[in-house]
Design an enzyme around this catalytic site. Structure first.
Site, PDB file in Angstrom:
ATOM      1  N   GLU A 130      97.157  36.220  64.132  1.00  0.00           N
ATOM      2  CA  GLU A 130      96.606  37.306  63.302  1.00  0.00           C
ATOM      3  C   GLU A 130      95.509  38.055  64.064  1.00  0.00           C
ATOM      4  O   GLU A 130      95.448  39.282  64.038  1.00  0.00           O
ATOM      5  CB  GLU A 130      96.028  36.749  61.991  1.00  0.00           C
ATOM      6  CG  GLU A 130      97.050  36.153  61.041  1.00  0.00           C
ATOM      7  CD  GLU A 130      97.554  34.783  61.490  1.00  0.00           C
ATOM      8  OE1 GLU A 130      96.880  34.133  62.316  1.00  0.00           O
ATOM      9  OE2 GLU A 130      98.639  34.376  61.031  1.00  0.00           O
ATOM     10  N   SER A 149      89.637  20.229  73.542  1.00  0.00           N
ATOM     11  CA  SER A 149      90.723  19.484  74.191  1.00  0.00           C
ATOM     12  C   SER A 149      90.163  18.652  75.335  1.00  0.00           C
ATOM     13  O   SER A 149      89.325  19.137  76.107  1.00  0.00           O
ATOM     14  CB  SER A 149      91.775  20.445  74.759  1.00  0.00           C
ATOM     15  OG  SER A 149      92.297  21.259  73.751  1.00  0.00           O
ATOM     16  N   GLN A 161      86.492  22.640  77.469  1.00  0.00           N
ATOM     17  CA  GLN A 161      85.965  23.944  77.069  1.00  0.00           C
ATOM     18  C   GLN A 161      85.337  23.838  75.683  1.00  0.00           C
ATOM     19  O   GLN A 161      86.060  23.649  74.698  1.00  0.00           O
ATOM     20  CB  GLN A 161      87.128  24.955  77.042  1.00  0.00           C
ATOM     21  CG  GLN A 161      86.778  26.318  76.536  1.00  0.00           C
ATOM     22  CD  GLN A 161      88.013  27.109  76.113  1.00  0.00           C
ATOM     23  OE1 GLN A 161      89.053  26.530  75.819  1.00  0.00           O
ATOM     24  NE2 GLN A 161      87.908  28.411  76.083  1.00  0.00           N
ATOM     25  N   GLY A 162      84.031  23.949  75.609  1.00  0.00           N
ATOM     26  CA  GLY A 162      83.328  23.823  74.329  1.00  0.00           C
ATOM     27  C   GLY A 162      82.948  25.176  73.768  1.00  0.00           C
ATOM     28  O   GLY A 162      81.788  25.592  73.856  1.00  0.00           O
ATOM     29  N   GLU A 210      93.600  35.239  83.740  1.00  0.00           N
ATOM     30  CA  GLU A 210      95.015  35.087  84.068  1.00  0.00           C
ATOM     31  C   GLU A 210      95.824  35.759  82.974  1.00  0.00           C
ATOM     32  O   GLU A 210      96.297  35.130  82.042  1.00  0.00           O
ATOM     33  CB  GLU A 210      95.362  33.600  84.165  1.00  0.00           C
ATOM     34  CG  GLU A 210      94.973  32.966  85.459  1.00  0.00           C
ATOM     35  CD  GLU A 210      95.948  33.300  86.582  1.00  0.00           C
ATOM     36  OE1 GLU A 210      97.093  32.876  86.518  1.00  0.00           O
ATOM     37  OE2 GLU A 210      95.555  34.024  87.509  1.00  0.00           O
ATOM     38  N   SER A 217      84.811  26.614  70.494  1.00  0.00           N
ATOM     39  CA  SER A 217      84.995  26.659  69.032  1.00  0.00           C
ATOM     40  C   SER A 217      84.021  25.740  68.300  1.00  0.00           C
ATOM     41  O   SER A 217      83.647  24.676  68.799  1.00  0.00           O
ATOM     42  CB  SER A 217      86.418  26.232  68.665  1.00  0.00           C
ATOM     43  OG  SER A 217      87.349  27.031  69.325  1.00  0.00           O
TER      44      SER A 217
HETATM   45  C1  LIG Z   1      95.749  22.375  70.020  1.00  0.00           C
HETATM   46  C2  LIG Z   1      94.453  23.135  70.039  1.00  0.00           C
HETATM   47  C3  LIG Z   1      93.634  23.048  71.162  1.00  0.00           C
HETATM   48  C4  LIG Z   1      92.406  23.723  71.180  1.00  0.00           C
HETATM   49  N1  LIG Z   1      91.587  23.559  72.269  1.00  0.00           N
HETATM   50  C5  LIG Z   1      90.355  24.139  72.262  1.00  0.00           C
HETATM   51  C6  LIG Z   1      89.432  23.887  73.325  1.00  0.00           C
HETATM   52  O1  LIG Z   1      89.726  23.158  74.270  1.00  0.00           O
HETATM   53  N2  LIG Z   1      88.217  24.450  73.268  1.00  0.00           N
HETATM   54  C7  LIG Z   1      87.838  25.273  72.239  1.00  0.00           C
HETATM   55  O2  LIG Z   1      86.725  25.775  72.275  1.00  0.00           O
HETATM   56  N3  LIG Z   1      88.679  25.524  71.196  1.00  0.00           N
HETATM   57  C8  LIG Z   1      89.929  24.970  71.193  1.00  0.00           C
HETATM   58  N4  LIG Z   1      90.790  25.193  70.125  1.00  0.00           N
HETATM   59  C9  LIG Z   1      90.324  26.002  69.007  1.00  0.00           C
HETATM   60  C10 LIG Z   1      91.043  27.318  68.826  1.00  0.00           C
HETATM   61  O3  LIG Z   1      90.617  28.229  69.805  1.00  0.00           O
HETATM   62  C11 LIG Z   1      90.770  27.776  67.396  1.00  0.00           C
HETATM   63  O4  LIG Z   1      91.481  26.907  66.545  1.00  0.00           O
HETATM   64  C12 LIG Z   1      91.202  29.191  67.136  1.00  0.00           C
HETATM   65  O5  LIG Z   1      90.383  30.081  67.854  1.00  0.00           O
HETATM   66  C13 LIG Z   1      91.174  29.546  65.636  1.00  0.00           C
HETATM   67  O6  LIG Z   1      89.923  29.254  65.083  1.00  0.00           O
HETATM   68  P1  LIG Z   1      89.779  28.361  63.751  1.00  0.00           P
HETATM   69  O7  LIG Z   1      90.622  27.138  63.920  1.00  0.00           O
HETATM   70  O8  LIG Z   1      88.317  28.193  63.497  1.00  0.00           O
HETATM   71  O9  LIG Z   1      90.442  29.212  62.592  1.00  0.00           O
HETATM   72  P2  LIG Z   1      89.761  30.381  61.764  1.00  0.00           P
HETATM   73  O10 LIG Z   1      89.117  31.338  62.674  1.00  0.00           O
HETATM   74  O11 LIG Z   1      88.966  29.785  60.660  1.00  0.00           O
HETATM   75  O12 LIG Z   1      91.056  31.076  61.147  1.00  0.00           O
HETATM   76  C14 LIG Z   1      91.748  30.532  60.012  1.00  0.00           C
HETATM   77  C15 LIG Z   1      92.878  31.512  59.659  1.00  0.00           C
HETATM   78  O13 LIG Z   1      92.335  32.783  59.318  1.00  0.00           O
HETATM   79  C16 LIG Z   1      92.900  33.800  60.136  1.00  0.00           C
HETATM   80  N5  LIG Z   1      91.880  34.805  60.479  1.00  0.00           N
HETATM   81  C17 LIG Z   1      90.626  34.563  60.921  1.00  0.00           C
HETATM   82  N6  LIG Z   1      89.983  35.732  61.149  1.00  0.00           N
HETATM   83  C18 LIG Z   1      90.864  36.716  60.863  1.00  0.00           C
HETATM   84  C19 LIG Z   1      90.802  38.137  60.891  1.00  0.00           C
HETATM   85  N7  LIG Z   1      89.704  38.782  61.301  1.00  0.00           N
HETATM   86  N8  LIG Z   1      91.903  38.845  60.512  1.00  0.00           N
HETATM   87  C20 LIG Z   1      93.032  38.194  60.098  1.00  0.00           C
HETATM   88  N9  LIG Z   1      93.148  36.870  60.039  1.00  0.00           N
HETATM   89  C21 LIG Z   1      92.083  36.128  60.414  1.00  0.00           C
HETATM   90  C22 LIG Z   1      93.356  33.055  61.378  1.00  0.00           C
HETATM   91  O14 LIG Z   1      94.367  33.756  62.055  1.00  0.00           O
HETATM   92  C23 LIG Z   1      93.834  31.743  60.814  1.00  0.00           C
HETATM   93  O15 LIG Z   1      95.151  31.851  60.331  1.00  0.00           O
HETATM   94  C24 LIG Z   1      92.019  24.531  70.085  1.00  0.00           C
HETATM   95  C25 LIG Z   1      92.864  24.635  68.964  1.00  0.00           C
HETATM   96  C26 LIG Z   1      94.056  23.929  68.924  1.00  0.00           C
HETATM   97  C27 LIG Z   1      94.905  24.047  67.693  1.00  0.00           C
END
Ligand SMILES: Cc1cc2nc3c(=O)[nH]c(=O)nc-3n(C[C@H](O)[C@H](O)[C@H](O)COP(=O)(O)OP(=O)(O)OC[C@H]3O[C@@H](n4cnc5c(N)ncnc54)[C@H](O)[C@@H]3O)c2cc1C
Length: 401
Positions: A388, A162, A127-128, A245, A130
Site C-alpha cells: 500500500e 531480522s 537493521q534496527g 540497489e 522499525s
Molecule cells: C519478515 C519481515 C522482516 C523484517 N525485517 C526487518 C528488519 O530487519 N529491520 C527492520 O527495521 N524492519 C524489518 N521489518 C519491518 C517492516 O519493514 C515493516 O513491517 C513494514 O515497514 C510495515 O510496517 P508495520 O509492520 O509497522 O505496519 P504498519 O505501518 O502499521 O502498517 C499496517 C497496515 O497499514 C497499511 N498502511 C500504513 N500506512 C499506510 C498509508 N499511509 N496508506 C495506506 N496504507 C497504509 C500498511 O500497508 C499495512 O497494511 C520486517 C518485516 C517482516 C514482515
C-alpha cells in the site's frame, strides 16, 4: 532497449558457474534449496568467506573496498548463477545495506574497522529501523539517543529486527534531536549486539522460523565515533540505503529459481496418468506466471541498461517492489498447487539436518520446505515497505496525485 550481452559475457558466465560448481558445498546447496529465505547463518558465513577468497564477496562495491569492476550485465549474470545453483545470496543487511552507506558516508575509521570483516562474512549485521507504531511511518520512531560525555546512551524498542539474535552488529535509527522536524532529528548509530542493556526477544514467524526479533535498548552505551556521518542525517542515509540497489527489490533471481522449482515439481508429479506439466490447465498456470516474470525481467534489464526516460527513480523502485513481491507469492502458490496434498508436509524450518531433508518415494526431495517458503512469501508484500505504501509512492511520484 539496447542491452545486448557482449562477447565476453558467455565466458564470464561459464567462469562463475564453474567456480560455484567447484566450491559450493552440496549440503549447503541442499539446505538453501529447501529454505532459501532466510538463509542458514552458518552457511552464509562460510559461503561469504569462499566468495571473498575469490574476490567476489561484494561485487557491487567499488574496487578499492574489495568489490569488483564488473559491468551491470556481469553482476546480473553473477546473481543469476548464484540462484541457479542454490548458492546463498550474499549478506543483505551487511554488504547490501550498511556496507554501501559506510562507503559513502562513514568515517575512515569505520570503513577500516567494519568493511573487511563484513566482506569476509565474519560479522553479521542487523537493521534496527522499525518500531511498534513506526513501520510504514518510520519518521515517527521514538527510540532516543543522548550524547553523554563521549558516549551515546540509547533507550527504546525496535521490532521485526531480522537476525538480531545472530547478529554481531546492528545499524539503528535513533532520535537524537526531539526538537527538530521528525525526519531531521534522526541519526544512525552502529551498535554491538552484545552491548550491556540490549535484550532480544524472538518472534516466531508463520513458518516456524525464528529470525525475527524484538530488540529492547535500555541505557545502551556506544562511543560517539559509532555515529554514521553527521547527527540528524540518519534519514538521508536510510533513504540512500533503501534506494541503493534499485533492481534488488524485484527479487528477480529468486523468482526465476523458484519458478524453476515449480516446473521441476510439475515434471515429477503425475495426474490421470500424465505429467502435471503436460496438462493444459497446469501448463497455462505456469505460462501466466512465466510471462509476468519475463516482463519483470525486462523491466530490470531496462534499468540495468541505463535506459533514459524511465519514470522517477522512487516510483520505479516501488513498482519493482510490488511486482517482485507479488511474484514471490504467486510462484510459491504455484509450487504448492503442483504438490497438492503433499504440500501439507510440515517441515521444521530450524532443523536442516540431512535426515530431515532426505527424500523418500512418498515424500520426494522437492517436498520439504515448500510450505515454509510459501508462508514466508506472505511477508514479501510487507517487509521493505508494504504494497500500500509503495502504491502511494507511485501515485505521488509517477502520477503527481
Ligand atoms: C519478515 C519481515 C522482516 C523484517 N525485517 C526487518 C528488519 O530487519 N529491520 C527492520 O527495521 N524492519 C524489518 N521489518 C519491518 C517492516 O519493514 C515493516 O513491517 C513494514 O515497514 C510495515 O510496517 P508495520 O509492520 O509497522 O505496519 P504498519 O505501518 O502499521 O502498517 C499496517 C497496515 O497499514 C497499511 N498502511 C500504513 N500506512 C499506510 C498509508 N499511509 N496508506 C495506506 N496504507 C497504509 C500498511 O500497508 C499495512 O497494511 C520486517 C518485516 C517482516 C514482515
Amino acid at each position: 532497449m539496447h542491452f545486448e550481452p557482449n562477447s565476453g559475457d558467455g565466458a564470464f558466465r561459464a567462469e562463475v558457474r564453474e567456480f560455484i560448481r567447484q566450491h559450493l558445498p552440496p549440503d549447503m546447496a541442499r539446505r538453501s534449496y529447501i529454505c532459501s529465505q532466510p538463509p542458514d547463518i552458518e552457511d552464509f558465513r562460510r559461503w561469504q568467506g569462499i566468495l571473498h577468497d575469490r574476490g567476489w564477496g561484494a561485487p557491487h562495491w567499488p574496487l578499492e573496498y574489495g568489490g569488483t569492476d564488473w559491468t551491470a550485465m556481469q553482476r546480473h549474470i553473477f546473481m543469476e548463477e548464484i540462484y541457479r545453483a542454490d548458492a546463498i545470496d550474499y549478506g543483505w543487511q551487511g554488504t547490501h545495506m550498511i556496507g554501501p552507506v559506510l562507503i559513502a558516508f562513514g568515517s575512515q575509521a569505520q570503513k577500516k574497522r567494519f568493511l573487511p570483516p563484513m566482506l569476509r562474512g565474519e560479522e553479521i549485521w542487523c537493521q534496527g529501523f522499525s518500531e511498534p507504531n513506526a513501520g510504514s511511518d518510520l519518521a515517527s520512531l521514538r527510540t532516543r539517543a543522548e550524547l553523554v560525555g563521549d558516549e551515546w546512551v540509547i533507550h527504546g524498542q525496535k521490532i521485526w529486527t531480522s537476525d538480531a539474535s545472530e547478529a554481531d552488529w546492528g545499524f539503528f535509527l535513533v532520535r537524537t534531536d526531539p526538537e527538530a522536524k521528525p525526519q531531521r532529528g534522526i541519526s544512525m548509530l552502529l551498535v554491538p549486539m552484545n552491548a550491556a542493556g540490549i535484550r532480544i526477544r524472538p518472534i516466531e514467524a508463520l513458518n516456524g522460523g525464528r529470525d525475527l526479533n524484538e530488540v529492547f535498548l535500555d541505557g545502551v552505551r556506544v562511543p560517539c565515533e559509532n555515529l554514521v556521518g553527521e547527527p540528524g542525517k540518519g534519514w538521508t542515509y536510510a533513504k540512500y540505503l533503501l534506494e541503493k540497489e534499485r533492481t534488488a527489490s524485484a527479487y528477480l533471481y529468486r523468482n526465476k529459481r523458484e519458478l524453476e522449482k515449480a516446473k521441476q515439481i510439475a515434471r515429477a508429479e503425475h495426474t490421470a496418468g500424465m505429467r502435471l506439466i503436460d496438462t493444459p490447465e497446469f501448463a497455462r498456470k505456469i505460462a501466466r506466471v512465466e510471462a509476468d516474470l519475463l516482463a519483470l525481467e525486462w523491466s530490470v534489464l531496462r534499468i540495468l541498461a541505463g535506459e533514459k526516460n524511465l519514470h522517477d527513480a522512487d516510483a520505479v523502485v516501488s513498482a519493482l517492489k510490488i511486482r517482485g513481491s507479488e511474484m514471490q507469492q504467486r510462484v510459491a502458490e504455484l509450487q504448492l498447487d503442483a504438490l497438492g496434498p503433499r504440500a501439507l508436509r510440515v517441515f521444521d524450518q530450524q532443523d536442516r539436518s540431512a535426515e530431515v531433508i532426505e527424500g523418500t518415494p512418498l515424500w520426494p526431495s522437492y517436498v520439504p520446505g515448500r510450505l515454509g517458503q510459501f508462508l514466508y512469501a506472505r511477508a514479501a508484500t510487507l517487509y521493505g515497505g508494504t504494497r500500500e505504501v509503495q502504491k502511494n509512492i507511485i501515485a505521488r511520484r509517477a502520477f503527481g496525485l
